[in-house]
Write an enzyme that holds these catalytic residues in place. Sequence first.
Site, PDB file in Angstrom:
ATOM      1  CG  HIS A  66      -0.397   0.155   2.531  1.00  9.51           C
ATOM      2  ND1 HIS A  66      -0.160   1.375   3.109  1.00  9.51           N
ATOM      3  CD2 HIS A  66      -0.004  -0.771   3.437  1.00  9.51           C
ATOM      4  CE1 HIS A  66       0.334   1.210   4.320  1.00  9.51           C
ATOM      5  NE2 HIS A  66       0.453  -0.092   4.541  1.00  9.51           N
ATOM      6  CG  ASP A 184       2.912   0.579   7.712  1.00 12.12           C
ATOM      7  OD1 ASP A 184       2.454   0.092   6.662  1.00 12.12           O
ATOM      8  OD2 ASP A 184       2.247   0.691   8.765  1.00 12.12           O
ATOM      9  CD  GLU A 218      -2.758  -1.435   5.538  1.00 12.05           C
ATOM     10  OE1 GLU A 218      -2.696  -2.390   6.327  1.00 12.05           O
ATOM     11  OE2 GLU A 218      -2.384  -0.280   5.847  1.00 12.05           O
ATOM     12  CD  GLU A 219      -1.464   2.746   7.316  1.00 11.22           C
ATOM     13  OE1 GLU A 219      -2.092   2.339   8.328  1.00 11.22           O
ATOM     14  OE2 GLU A 219      -0.261   2.509   7.137  1.00 11.22           O
ATOM     15  CG  ASP A 238       1.753  -3.804   5.823  1.00 16.50           C
ATOM     16  OD1 ASP A 238       2.545  -2.904   6.172  1.00 16.50           O
ATOM     17  OD2 ASP A 238       0.524  -3.628   5.740  1.00 16.50           O
ATOM     18  CG  HIS A 319       0.931   3.274  12.545  1.00 21.60           C
ATOM     19  ND1 HIS A 319      -0.435   3.331  12.615  1.00 21.60           N
ATOM     20  CD2 HIS A 319       1.208   2.506  11.467  1.00 21.60           C
ATOM     21  CE1 HIS A 319      -0.965   2.629  11.622  1.00 21.60           C
ATOM     22  NE2 HIS A 319       0.027   2.115  10.915  1.00 21.60           N
TER      23      HIS A 319
END
Length: 345
Positions: A66, A184, A218-219, A238, A319
Amino acid sequence: MLDRDYFFQQFQNLLAIDSTTGQFREIQEYILSELKDLGCPASVCRKGGVIAELGGEGSPLVITVHLDDIGLMVRHINADGTLNVCPVGGLYPFYCVTENVRIHTRRGKVYTGAVCRTPNSIHVTEEELRATLPDFRSNVCVVLDLPVKTAEDVRAYGIETGDMIALDPRMVETGGYIKSRFIDDKACAAILLSAIRSIRSREAKLNRKVYAYFSMYEEIGHGTSYLPQDTEDILAIDIAPIGPQQNSDERKVTVFAKDSRFPYHWEMTNELIAAAEENEIDYVTDIFTPHYGTDDDTSLIAGYDIRHAAIGPGTANSHGYERTHIDGLINTYRLLLAYLGMKED
């Protein structure tokens, strides 16, 4: 072997394009251009996303990464000219306070600023800062790099509720360790581009029909809610978060056994483990709960009758300001090619 120069160039190019979830147009055009240069036919999804055809025949597999990033959105313009913000995706205030940002207006203007506590000076308001945790609803805001003192001053620049705010990635590579926001999943996207380049340059024969899917949502949980109709398997690439009671390691590739929603498909996961062992790839298996999922989950929830599995490099500080190692990325690249039946390049 992974072409490191190509990988790092692609990773830096992707990081240079702000793509907070929903803001997909520029990075989508970039991917389409790269795929065209690599000779891959590709199509786009109406909502945003790119699906490329890599060749091969039979038992169609979708490999997905992603390209959307977590970020912020302007929720309200405060009376003092600061911006009240809300998260887009899983961004927590303690992971972004003091970060530099870019504000993208709907009219195409881009302004800079920073995420700040309010109050924000340890020399002036130490007790207040110690007594409270950062909270987007009450004591965290974005301060603009503009001479603004009122909400009217801010609106004069065309900034309004609903404008997108992207965080500065700040990528650094030191001794093989890569530190950056949005490892990510832009590091994994650069790995997939590297694999596609290897496949195309060698005119390699794949062991099945393969699609590459660059998803854009995706998030927030609906990245691959659409798939090509002939899909039989999906493989997500991922990050593998590192933490207490986790096996994942920055220098290894992780084969996912389960996330916060589902166990991954037993047989497909076993195929990946077998490919890793047969090719002497440094891997571990791991489970990610309670707050983790991949685009695989999206496809299953959408009702597709498919097998699903996931792999990725061990990554710290998920994140936040993330960190991985080039070895983990190389092992991810090697396992991906091995699973497609390709010999080492």
